[in-house]
Design a protein around this motif. Structure first.
Motif, PDB file in Angstrom:
ATOM      1  N   PHE A   1       0.835  -1.301  -0.006  1.00 34.02           N
ATOM      2  CA  PHE A   1       0.036   0.021   0.083  1.00 34.02           C
ATOM      3  C   PHE A   1       0.893   1.277  -0.120  1.00 34.02           C
ATOM      4  CE2 PHE A   1      -3.294   2.917   1.177  1.00 34.02           C
ATOM      5  CZ  PHE A   1      -4.376   2.600   0.756  1.00 34.02           C
TER       6      PHE A   1
ATOM      7  N   ILE B   1      -4.291  -0.983  -8.561  1.00 29.35           N
ATOM      8  CA  ILE B   1      -5.380  -1.150  -7.579  1.00 29.35           C
ATOM      9  C   ILE B   1      -6.326  -2.273  -7.555  1.00 29.35           C
ATOM     10  CG2 ILE B   1      -7.517   0.036  -6.762  1.00 29.35           C
ATOM     11  CD1 ILE B   1      -6.280   2.631  -7.282  1.00 29.35           C
TER      12      ILE B   1
ATOM     13  N   PHE C   1       2.381   1.736  -3.219  1.00 25.06           N
ATOM     14  CA  PHE C   1       1.702   2.398  -4.259  1.00 25.06           C
ATOM     15  C   PHE C   1       1.354   3.949  -4.079  1.00 25.06           C
ATOM     16  CE2 PHE C   1      -2.625   3.479  -6.033  1.00 25.06           C
ATOM     17  CZ  PHE C   1      -2.354   2.978  -7.183  1.00 25.06           C
ATOM     18  N   ILE C   2       1.415   4.360  -2.868  1.00 19.53           N
ATOM     19  CA  ILE C   2       1.015   5.735  -2.389  1.00 19.53           C
ATOM     20  C   ILE C   2       2.250   6.521  -3.079  1.00 19.53           C
ATOM     21  CG2 ILE C   2       1.197   7.374  -0.605  1.00 19.53           C
ATOM     22  CD1 ILE C   2      -0.893   5.506   0.815  1.00 19.53           C
TER      23      ILE C   2
ATOM     24  N   GLU D   1       2.421   6.766  -6.861  1.00 24.99           N
ATOM     25  CA  GLU D   1       1.565   7.713  -7.393  1.00 24.99           C
ATOM     26  C   GLU D   1       2.147   9.248  -7.337  1.00 24.99           C
ATOM     27  OE1 GLU D   1      -2.646   7.509  -7.970  1.00 24.99           O
ATOM     28  OE2 GLU D   1      -1.665   5.739  -9.187  1.00 24.99           O
TER      29      GLU D   1
END
Lengths: 540, 507
Positions: free
Chosen positions: B141, B185, B144-145, B148
């Motif tokens: 997670f 996602i 992924f943050i 982005e």
């Protein structure tokens, strides 16, 4: 179950809202105001200040009462005893209980919803104070408060008639607010359109209720039971089980109820009023309309469906159509697609955000689908995802519509073209708008990202994998139009470069929402615990 | 074996990514007119981040049985198994070092940005901070943050400071990459629910037999494709040349140099590590796609008239080779892939520095027919370009050689035919590099005004020398990279091999 005097503290915030609304109206009427523009300004400011202070106070009362932050200790003989006693008495009316003959649930779910609405109304008041209000400010703020009262009851209602009354209270106030700018071209149109659509929808809602009522009464008679209050959600839920749950009468009633509330949450195909009204209504009203009003609709719909129709829950898998989760799944599918695609060609910022908020309603519906699972943990997760999304969405949209309100005030237009080169004219506002827009687009680490991720998780767990896939793809589509905001504000050349100032009160409201969006993005567990508690209560 | 010891109670990895967030905030608070100060702050902090990565690199002990070191764990949203977990191994370390080198040299190259310098520097450093974050995250997670965070500033960086169809390039790039993250996602959510652990900790997720074979086969695809988009994988590569050409120089350097590696890194670290059976199932289609990448990319590069487009397509071709190393799915191929990420990152950063800053910012043209004879004006640019070019052709003695050698060896073991066919890309690469070098730096000077071009600045010299030095050092002594890489890819390669031999359906 009967009415008890201890019920009063449980609905204290609602009573205070009622009182505040009357005060605001009364103080405006009872003061003798001059006619000049200066006196008008003074009058508007006074009504706004009274509303803001009152709402702030009620928010604090609600927060203390909910015990979310702290439990007041016993008075211990110190100088603060008066306060402590007051706090304890307040918290005695905390979560739990069902006042007014069980028509009203004051659980954590209600508390969270109540705080959201009052907070939203507070921020809206600040936005309105930074906006030029032409006439009758007392009416404006009074209606805003009554609308908040209606929403707060909507989220708490566990009985059809009360739910209907609350719905009407919040909607009728908003019709007037939407048409509040009588001189403008679009505002009366918005008000009228909203009114026509709303009244038709509430008629449908009412018809659905009457069908459900008939169903419960006849089932009760068949079972030979004693007469009951057949409009309580839980009574309906008690009869709508097993074979009875597939009775055509009940299903028809349920569909009408969903359709009737569909306009409030502006899901496709009940959305057509939204773009015109969002664009035409006074900007602060749009901010309120697109956030708190929608959240109230969602919470009522959710509580209604889960307590009155748990027997007809069905499955969100599109290939085997059954129950209300199927209906919601189809609505979600159509809504995410139509909302996001229709937003693409828009050139007016408020209209664009209107379509984007329709798209958001589709994402929100995903969270409700998980009710088809029988595991309480899953249900609680879905509820928590829904509440989290609603809170974040409320904050973000209040902020972004607030920015648009400021822009309309300062530039005289809310077209995307008017926002070109905004960074040269007001850097702080541009930065905040960028953060808010990115949160709407679901970019981490902002709060909007978590919200979207949670509803995707809920939808996946509910088994609606194709639907989640389409929703995920639609977030990419939505990114295109969100990036158009960034392009206008940062990249395209400015037609004019004179800086302008944000009115301080409106600025405060926008800063609060932006900071909260960032904060909840970095530390989602700030509210996740509270929301989980509320969700597990509601999912029980 | 580690060369130095660092105190254990310092959160080194957090410091690394924070060392670029802090200057972002400082710069955001400075006045727009203080351009010189802003540049100094940005460059100093990017140097600090490079120094920190070097320290961590030297202190990493690749012989230790603990693959992940410098661990940091802080609960974030523990109810959902989302935590702040950092750690590095031999795969992420070279990437960290690469990012440090590229952001520092990119900062040096950015000293000529005059227009809205404050916003430029803030976004540039934020972007690099996101890249650092991806390489140190062990929680999917969190990864992924950061991912982005590394992608989004690109939109504004290209849109505001870019050239040639910048708005189109920026929008195309962002939508492609965000489309990729939409796939990711989906894969993440599936991964969360189908493993019974309810966690995003990749170390736990990578335990074998956690996911059924069907889940792995189905959800490997969105994860690999999602990251593959960023790695420029065929047929999702078209954003990359457009974006690189439109971007300002330092952004192209970071983008082709590091950001595309995020994609390949994600393919390896997330998709292949966690879903080895899924990877094994899809190896052949991936290998074919990467073959097209490598050969087709090189051919298109050959056809370009625009210098920067040529480099853009050469990136596509080289990233194809990287992905081919992944598709080989054995220790030697994976080692080659990671090494290629490093080598290509340094090399392409050098390319873009030469093309974007040294040539284009002076001559204001990138068309081959209008350039020529620049050797006499800027011999430094010509020399570093040729060294980078030799590395990209796979000249022994430079970093690119070892990388490509390993990749082809690995592929030979897996799909010999594809290895042979992909070999075609090497002469084509040599062709376009030599042709470009000839057209730009030698040949006759088309435009007499080129004689009076401004001199190469100190910052450009420093950046060029650093990048060339890294290329040469890695060419002469590649062991400092390969040994930690090999130690860390080995478990992944073994899991992939197990998945290959198993062939049975899990219950």
């Amino acid at each position: 179950m009967s009415f008890q005097i201890t019920d009063i503290p449980r609905i204290l915030p609602e009573l205070m809202l009622l009182l505040l609304g009357l005060m605001v109206l009364g103080s405006d009427v009872l003061t003798r105001w001059g006619r000049g523009p200066q006196a008008q300004l003074e009058r508007a400011r006074e009504a706004g200040q009274l509303t803001a202070i009152g709402l702030g106070l009620i928010f604090i009362v609600g927060l203390v009462q909910s015990r979310f932050l702290f439990t007041v200790p016993d008075p211990s003989g110190g100088p603060l005893d008066v306060l402590l006693t007051l706090g304890r008495n307040l918290q005695a009316g905390g979560p739990g209980g069902s006042p007014i003959l069980g028509a009203f649930a004051t659980d954590e779910f209600t508390m969270v919803a109540r705080l959201t609405f009052i907070g939203a109304a507070f921020l809206t008041t600040l936005l309105a104070m930074g906006y030029r209000l032409t006439a009758n400010p007392g009416e404006f703020y009074g209606l805003l408060i009554f609308s908040t009262l209606g929403m707060s009851i909507m989220a708490a209602a566990t009985e059809f008639i009360l739910a209907y009354l609350a719905l009407e209270l919040s909607s009728i106030s908003l019709y007037v607010l939407a048409g509040y700018f009588r001189e403008s071209e679009r505002s009366p149109e918005a008000g009228l359109k909203y009114f026509l659509f709303g009244s038709l929808s509430s008629a449908i809602f009412l018809y659905g209720i009457s069908l459900v009522y008939g169903f419960v009464a006849s089932e009760n008679q068949k079972a030979g039971g004693t007469p009951i209050v057949a409009t309580l959600f839980s009574e309906v839920g008690r009869f709508a089980t097993g074979d009875a749950a597939s009775s055509p009468l009940l299903i028809l009633g349920m569909l009408f109820v969903i359709a009737g509330l569909g306009y409030k949450i502006s899901v496709v195909p009940f959305h057509t009023w939204a773009p015109d009204v969002y664009q035409g209504a006074p900007p602060p009203v749009t901010a309120f309309l697109s956030t708190a009003s929608k959240a109230a609709g969602f919470l009522l719909l959710y509580r209604l469906l889960t307590t009155a129709f748990p027997g007809a829950v069905g499955t969100p898998r599109l290939e085997e159509f059954s129950g209300w989760t199927s209906v919601l799944a189809i609505l979600a599918l159509v809504t995410v697609i139509v909302g996001n695609l229709a937003a693409l060609p828009q050139t007016n910022a408020r209209r664009l955000l209107a379509y984007s908020s329709i798209g958001h309603a589709g994402f929100l519906l995903l969270a409700a689908l998980i009710w088809s699972s029988t595991s309480p943990a899953d249900r609680a997760f879905g509820t928590a995802a829904l509440i989290y999304y609603l809170i974040v969405y409320t904050l973000t949209n209040l902020g972004s519509f607030g920015v648009l309100a400021v822009l309309t005030n300062a530039l005289g237009s809310d077209d995307l073209g008017a926002m070109q080169g905004l960074w040269q004219r007001n850097m702080v506002l541009t930065l905040m708008m960028t953060i808010l827009i990115l949160s709407l687009a679901g970019i981490p680490p902002l709060a909007g990202f978590w919200a979207k991720f949670f509803v995707f998780m809920a939808g996946y767990q509910a088994g609606a994998v194709p639907l989640v896939t389409i929703a995920v793809i639609m977030t990419v589509v939505s990114l295109y139009y969100y990036l158009r905001f960034l392009k206008a504000m940062w990249i395209l050349p400015a037609p004019e470069t004179t800086p302008f100032k944000t009115p301080p009160v409106a600025n405060a409201a926008i800063i609060v929402s932006t900071v909260l969006v960032v904060l909840l993005g970095l530390l989602p567990n700030l509210i996740w615990g509270t929301i989980s508690t509320a969700a597990s209560v509601a999912a029980r | 074996m580690n060369l130095i010891d660092l105190p254990a109670n310092v959160p080194w990895l957090s410091l690394i990514w924070l060392s670029l967030v802090i200057p972002t905030l400082i710069i955001a608070l400075m006045k727009p007119e203080q351009k010189e100060e802003i540049r100094i702050v940005g460059t100093v902090f990017s140097f600090i981040s490079l120094a920190l990565t070097l320290l961590v690199y030297l202190a990493y002990d690749y012989r230790s049985p603990e693959k992940f070191q410098f661990l940091e764990e802080i609960p974030w949203l523990p109810e959902l198994g989302i935590n702040y977990i950092l750690g590095v191994d031999g795969i992420s370390l070279p990437m960290l070092l690469l990012n440090g080198i590229v952001i520092f040299t990119g900062a040096l190259i950015s000293w000529n940005i005059e227009d809205r310098a404050r916003e430029y520097w803030a976004l540039l450093l934020l972007l690099a901070a996101g890249v650092y974050g991806v390489f140190v995250s062990l929680d999917l997670f969190l990864l992924f943050i950061f991912y982005e965070l590394a992608v989004l500033p690109m939109y504004l960086l290209i849109g505001i400071w870019g050239s040639t169809r910048k708005e189109y390039g920026a929008m195309k790039l962002t939508l492609y990459l965000m489309g990729g993250s939409a796939f990711i996602i989906l894969g993440m959510v599936a991964m969360y629910f189908s493993g019974m652990l309810r966690t995003f900790d990749m170390r736990l997720l990578a335990q074998s037999a956690l996911f059924s074979r069907d889940v792995q086969i189905v959800f490997f695809v969105p994860l690999f494709l999602g990251f593959g988009v960023l790695a420029g994988m065929f047929p999702f590569h078209t954003w990359s040349p457009t974006g690189h050409v439109a971007a300002p120089t330092a952004v192209s350097m970071l983008h082709a140099g590091v950001l595309m590696k995020l994609g390949a890194y994600g393919c390896l670290r997330v998709a292949m590590w966690i879903f080895p059976e899924g990877a094994n199932y899809w190896l052949l289609p991936i290998a074919i796609a990467t073959l097209i990448n490598a050969v087709y990319g090189a051919t298109i590069a050959m056809m370009q008239r625009d210098f920067k487009f040529m480099i853009g397509y050469s990136s596509v071709s080289h990233m194809g080779l990287t992905l081919m190393g992944l598709a080989a799915a054995n220790t030697i191929g994976l080692t080659g892939a990671v090494l290629q990420m490093f080598a290509h990152g340094v090399m392409t950063a050098l390319f873009f520095a030469v093309v974007g800053r040294m040539v284009y910012d002076r001559t204001h043209t990138r068309q081959f027919p209008e350039l020529g004879g620049l050797f006499s004006v800027m011999p430094f640019a010509a020399i570093v370009f040729i060294i980078a070019g030799l590395s990209s052709m796979g000249m022994p003695g430079l970093a690119g050689f070892w990388a490509e050698f390993n990749i082809f060896m690995g592929m030979w073991q897996r799909f010999p035919l594809i290895a042979v066919l992909a070999g075609v890309s090497i002469p084509i690469t040599a062709g376009y590099i030599l042709m470009a070098a000839y057209r730009v730096f030698f040949g006759e000077m088309k435009n007499p005004e080129f004689r009076h071009l401004p001199k190469i600045t100190v910052q450009e010299y420093v950046a060029g020398v650093i990048l060339v030095a890294v290329l040469i050092i890695s060419g002469i002594y590649p062991a400092y990279l390969t040994e930690p890489i090999e130690a860390s890819v080995q478990p992944i390669a073994e899991a992939l091999a197990r998945a290959g031999t198993l062939g049975v359906r899990y219950p």
